[in-house]
Design an enzyme around this catalytic site. Sequence first.
Site, short mmCIF file in Angstrom:
data_model
loop_
_atom_site.label_atom_id
_atom_site.label_comp_id
_atom_site.label_asym_id
_atom_site.label_seq_id
_atom_site.Cartn_x
_atom_site.Cartn_y
_atom_site.Cartn_z
CG ASP B 103 -1.86 0.97 1.30
OD1 ASP B 103 -1.95 1.95 0.23
OD2 ASP B 103 -2.49 1.51 2.39
CG LEU B 461 45.28 17.66 11.49
CD1 LEU B 461 45.79 17.57 13.06
CD2 LEU B 461 43.85 17.70 11.46
CB SER B 462 44.11 23.65 9.44
OG SER B 462 44.51 25.13 9.65
N GLY B 463 47.55 23.99 9.59
CA GLY B 463 48.77 24.31 10.52
C GLY B 463 49.95 23.09 10.51
CB SER B 534 41.93 16.77 0.80
OG SER B 534 43.35 16.42 1.21
#
Lengths: 349, 637
Positions: B103, B461-463, B534
């Site tokens: 249904d 990572l950043s840094g 990324s």
Amino acid sequence: MRRRPSDWRLKEMTAMSGSSLLGATPATVALDASLEAYARRFRERPGRAKPLSPQLRRLEAESIFIMREVAASFEKPVMLYSIGKDSSVMLHLALKAFWPSPPPFSFLHVDTTWKFSEMIVFRDLIMKKLGLNLLVHVNEEGLRRGISPYASGSGLHTQVMKTEGLRQALDAYGFDAAFGGARRDEEKSRAKERIFSFRSQSHGWDPKNQRPELWTLYNTRKAPGESIRVFPISNWTELDIWSYLAEEEIPIVPLYFSAQRPTIERGGQIFMVDDDRTPLAPGEAPQMRGVRFRTLGCYPLTAAVESPAADIDAVIAEMLTATTSERSGRLIDHDESGSMEKKKREGYF
Amino acid sequence: MTSAVTARHLASAEKGLLRFITCGSVDDGKSTLIGRLLYDTRLIFEDQLASLQVESARRGARGGGIDFSLLLDGLEAEREQGITIDVAYRFFATGRRKFIVADTPGHEQYTRNMATGASTADLAVILIDARKGVLVQTRRHTFINHLLGVPRIVLAVNKMDLVGYSQARFEEIVADYMAMAAGLGFKSVTPIPLSALEGENVIAPSALMPWWTGESLLGFLEEVEVEDARLASAMRFPVQWVNRPHLDFRGFSGTLASGALAPGDPVVVARSGKTSKIRAVVTADGDLERAEAGDAVTLVLEHEIDISRGDILCAPSARPTVARQFLSHVLWMHEEELQLGRPYLLKMGAQSVQAVVSAIRHRLDINTLSPAPAETLELNGMGLCEITTLQPVAFDPYRDNRETGAFILIDRFTHQTVAAGMVEASLQKATHVYSQAMDVAKPARSVLKGHKPAVLWFTGLSGAGKSTIASLVERRLSLMGAHTYSLDGDNMRQGLNKDLGFSDADRVENIRRIGEVARLFVDAGLIVTASFISPFRAERDMVRSLLEPGEFIEIFVDTPLSVAEQRDPKGLYRRARTGEIGNFTGISSPYEPPVDPEIRLLAGEGDPAVHAATVVEYLKMAGVLARAEDAPLDFSI
């Protein structure tokens, strides 16, 4: 096996009814022999005398597909084993699905301590004969709180001893998938449950946010801590279950067949006095009646039907003319409309 | 143990099972129709009927009667809204046949549920309100059934009681519908007039419509032939689970998707091309002499060949397509819209691979069924898409095999099922997909430049020190006479990607564009340094998949979070900690480290210049910096 209280009255009655806690009676000898023969089938594989009916073959293949998909996709699955006829079918399907390997997952029974004693005898014997390891979990905290179906009512008892007990066990063992024996024909909200039903970390079910389930492409992905409930016999009806039990000659708890049993009446329904924990009114004495059960749960919450059907063909014959649904004997369903859905959201099966 | 009773019951099952779906617009009376079928085939028990009567009265159902739809609308939320919002499966049986009914809801936003029901249906019952006739919804429902390959349609013209059981009205609607459904390739379209509420022509022919000489709805459903197309198709055995209880037994468990097989049959593994022969077809009931579509069995082969879950065994003479690119109809099923280039998990049978929707050929306008250009698909949108997978998959076109031509897409982060797909055709034999052969090919440019092209992908990572090390590497390479170019987050975001933000979707698109740009530079023969956080493995793998083996060099700048946070050259960690910046990698968003990077630099310590030298050494060792004399010259003009 958990020890149960017993007294002279119970012993007398069970001796009369042939269902005994007292060791070797003709009934337990017969049960032992039938379970031994059942286990031998999976060792010796004698083959079938007659092919399975096409309809059941299709349902069986679908269930096996689902079980294999779980075995291949999850790290730690478990099969909930509740000793009833649906569990008997699930166990049988699991034995077939992976043959010659044993089922690659554990079995778990969440015991409320209020199951019929014959169920416990059957449970321990069949697992032993099949060489399977069954985990039994009891909500000890619930016991300490004195929760019982008589003292606490069916709702609280079920909530604490079944739903909470199940959640405790799933968390304690870290199971990431759990097979349940629910069928879509049982109840309205179950008709809409997916075969692979996603549960949050707290085991909740969100009926408005179910994953679409197309073809047989089941989505088994989840984050750590989340789990999936799997219902391999979703598409079976009660009649399919009984037909399969008959054609496959699968042993089930004798309570499904009529026998003289000690009973009392409560609110127009018949209950079995399984041990001395049933409160009796002053002067009230259990009466022996020819009864059987269409479904098995906690004995104070599971009503019997008066019936002479003493074997599986007679049971099927009665069912074909039945006018009430099988869950009508389950008190927990009738608390209020929508109650099953509420329980499911909280983690009930 | 078969008694007369069991035999009688099972005799009905011998006629087989019919799975059908019901579709209709809101208020077309679907639930009432199914309730009526259950009621009239005595599938409603007394206790259910009693609670139904109470509920009907409470809701003030018409004339104190029974509101059958209440029996079906299982979920409280639906009952409150008075509409069905999900798929419910119902079961009933007659003396002749067993039925499973899906249904499915009719209103527009729940198209995905209808597709779910249709995916397993042998037949669709499309309801039309006789007063309203063919609506936009009717067209949509019909088309979804066509798309999902449902072979047969029953056009149930309901509420005939409200048009005086008029033959003329019925015929008008049928003519409209037939004009619309023509050309969609259904095996049959069967119109039936009825009134679900009054029970006219549902179970038995109606005295109120003497002009109708056809069957009642149930009469038709009991008799209609559902030939199993799976049996006639080529043999496909998808391996679900490797069955290995001990060293003496190695079997492959699965359900035969189509065709038939027997011991002695030769088989080939579709993806690897390895061949063997079936030695035994094993089940717990004994070994079989033959298995056919739908049977769950375990195969034992003559030879020890490498087979795992996801492989498809087939006959050597009739193999499925094995490809990484194909054209497919896609039905989008999630609130979050389709993102081109974003990696999803594609599940096709037992195969699971990463995949992207690489292009949308067109979207289908459901009202006109005409194609229109589109850049995305929204919830309930349908389109013809190009799909690219990370590894090759084996498949058949959906119209040839519903079992091996269907897939779902799963979001890799939320794990939601976001789309259903039906394969139309492989793209890899079509010449236009191959990139245009250029006059000066890549190896030739490499010869001219004196080194091989490559992407040095710095992730971390950043840094972590990605840009610092990358720019030192680039300087050294320039001194060695290499042709280089540098891509980094800031210069990309100020130009090509300035329209993108930092949502998951935009991050994915950002990396996809960078990957494509890097690929162009590699094609031009350059060594590209790319410095991007990324964080997701899948995005990096996607860039890798754009390039040829050896061209993508993943450099994991592995600096502990604590060190990177301490450095915090742009003050970003501080702002992330205070909650000023959301979705910050390492703080509020995960970083998935590379599993097997080409180079891993422990950059939490040490001189960046030393790390740069390590990279250059690797390039020499890997042959990127050696002269590429051995590359074949290809000046095929």
